[in-house]
Design an enzyme around this catalytic site. Structure first.
Site, PDB file in Angstrom:
ATOM      1  N   PRO A  92     -30.244  35.386  46.606  1.00  0.00           N
ATOM      2  CA  PRO A  92     -29.374  35.721  45.469  1.00  0.00           C
ATOM      3  C   PRO A  92     -27.899  35.426  45.732  1.00  0.00           C
ATOM      4  O   PRO A  92     -27.095  35.485  44.815  1.00  0.00           O
ATOM      5  CB  PRO A  92     -29.590  37.230  45.293  1.00  0.00           C
ATOM      6  CG  PRO A  92     -30.833  37.570  46.045  1.00  0.00           C
ATOM      7  CD  PRO A  92     -30.914  36.579  47.159  1.00  0.00           C
ATOM      8  N   ASP A 172     -33.711  15.896  27.292  1.00  0.00           N
ATOM      9  CA  ASP A 172     -33.797  17.336  27.446  1.00  0.00           C
ATOM     10  C   ASP A 172     -32.533  18.081  27.102  1.00  0.00           C
ATOM     11  O   ASP A 172     -31.435  17.616  27.335  1.00  0.00           O
ATOM     12  CB  ASP A 172     -34.082  17.702  28.900  1.00  0.00           C
ATOM     13  CG  ASP A 172     -35.539  17.607  29.222  1.00  0.00           C
ATOM     14  OD1 ASP A 172     -36.331  17.509  28.277  1.00  0.00           O
ATOM     15  OD2 ASP A 172     -35.854  17.629  30.416  1.00  0.00           O
TER      16      ASP A 172
HETATM   17  C1  JDE Z   1     -33.091  33.578  44.568  1.00  0.00           C
HETATM   18  N1  JDE Z   1     -32.066  34.177  42.779  1.00  0.00           N
HETATM   19  C2  JDE Z   1     -32.588  35.288  43.268  1.00  0.00           C
HETATM   20  C3  JDE Z   1     -34.215  38.224  48.093  1.00  0.00           C
HETATM   21  C4  JDE Z   1     -33.145  40.284  48.903  1.00  0.00           C
HETATM   22  C5  JDE Z   1     -32.380  42.918  48.604  1.00  0.00           C
HETATM   23  C6  JDE Z   1     -33.704  42.590  48.503  1.00  0.00           C
HETATM   24  C7  JDE Z   1     -34.087  41.259  48.644  1.00  0.00           C
HETATM   25  C8  JDE Z   1     -32.591  36.603  52.490  1.00  0.00           C
HETATM   26  O1  JDE Z   1     -33.223  36.083  51.459  1.00  0.00           O
HETATM   27  C9  JDE Z   1     -33.506  36.834  50.362  1.00  0.00           C
HETATM   28  C10 JDE Z   1     -34.191  36.178  49.366  1.00  0.00           C
HETATM   29  C11 JDE Z   1     -34.581  36.882  48.251  1.00  0.00           C
HETATM   30  C12 JDE Z   1     -35.361  36.181  47.214  1.00  0.00           C
HETATM   31  O2  JDE Z   1     -34.584  35.312  46.426  1.00  0.00           O
HETATM   32  C13 JDE Z   1     -34.000  35.855  45.299  1.00  0.00           C
HETATM   33  C14 JDE Z   1     -33.260  34.932  44.428  1.00  0.00           C
HETATM   34  N2  JDE Z   1     -32.355  33.190  43.553  1.00  0.00           N
HETATM   35  O3  JDE Z   1     -34.085  37.034  45.045  1.00  0.00           O
HETATM   36  C15 JDE Z   1     -33.512  38.881  49.084  1.00  0.00           C
HETATM   37  C16 JDE Z   1     -31.825  40.679  48.985  1.00  0.00           C
HETATM   38  N3  JDE Z   1     -31.449  41.969  48.837  1.00  0.00           N
HETATM   39  C17 JDE Z   1     -33.145  38.185  50.222  1.00  0.00           C
END
Ligand code: JDE
Length: 233
Positions: A92, A172
């Site tokens: 994120p 698109d």
């Molecule tokens: C990718 N938009 C959102 C989530 C995470 C708390 C809980 C979980 C270290 O890598 C991550 C990856 C993800 C998954 O990806 C997304 C995402 N694009 O959520 C966490 C962070 N904080 C950590």
């Protein structure tokens, strides 16, 4: 294009890659995908991939060693350009994924995608292994796998020969920078709701003009910030 995906859950990719445009792209050899289980790059009895955060706090952090070793194993199989290989972490905190970034990634011959999990990944992965960090949007997923699938889908469909008709990608929404105009198919009258007469007129110039106006109107109403990014004719 060859795509390597590092994940703790390789099975999550089975259905999307076994269906629709992926399957055709993979079958036609335009794309190849290798899934790598990060856990296969551990050396301890319990195949440990995560650990507590230094400094405390809830939640586990992905350890650096299995991820570094998984990428090293991929690089060891590459004859040339391994030092330039794009290694993308999905989290994120990354730069926001959009159609322009999809186009940029479609220009590479290989991609490595790392799917983060737990509360995070050791910062040294981000700083010394990843060449890029991408977020698909401002929400938290339980892992990077779904984000990786989104990225792969958006990139693969831009590769030459993947889409049935060459025209479709250029036409698109988001390539023009405008939202899509309203589309209709048969029947011309359904439950009393008619298709706009202009679309049945056969006048291609009028149809093109109407569609462009509709696209602008819809973009202004729903996503006004998109209009500022484009030059309207
Ligand atoms: C990718 N938009 C959102 C989530 C995470 C708390 C809980 C979980 C270290 O890598 C991550 C990856 C993800 C998954 O990806 C997304 C995402 N694009 O959520 C966490 C962070 N904080 C950590």
């Amino acid at each position: 294009m060859h795509i390597d995906i590092l994940t703790l859950f390789p099975q999550m990719f089975d259905s999307p890659f076994g269906a629709s445009i992926f399957k055709r792209a993979i079958d036609s050899k335009l794309v190849s995908v290798s899934l790598h289980n990060i856990r296969d790059h551990t050396h301890d009895k319990h195949r440990t991939v995560d650990d507590y955060a230094y400094g405390g706090g809830a939640g586990m952090i992905l350890k650096p060693e299995p991820i570094f070793e998984a990428v090293a194993a991929i690089k060891a199989t590459i004859k040339e350009g391994a030092e330039k290989l794009p290694v993308i972490l999905l989290t994120p905190q990354g730069r926001r994924f959009c159609q322009e970034v999809a186009g940029e990634l479609a220009g590479y011959s290989r991609l490595v995608l790392i799917c983060g999990r737990y509360e995070g990944v050791d910062e040294r992965v981000r700083q010394h292994l990843a060449t890029d960090e991408i977020s698909i949007g401002d929400y938290v997923l339980s892992g990077g796998e779904l984000a990786a699938m989104v990225v792969v889908d958006a990139v693969v469909r831009l590769l030459p020969g993947v889409l049935g008709s060459a025209a479709s990608a250029a036409d698109d929404s988001h390539t023009s920078g405008l939202l899509e105009y309203p589309q209709y198919t048969r029947p011309p009258l359904y439950k009393g709701w008619s298709v706009p007469a202009v679309l049945l007129s056969g006048d291609h110039a009028r149809i093109a003009k109407w569609r462009h106006e509709q696209a602008i109107q819809r973009t202004r109403q729903r996503r006004p910030e998109l209009l500022e990014k484009i030059d309207l004719p």
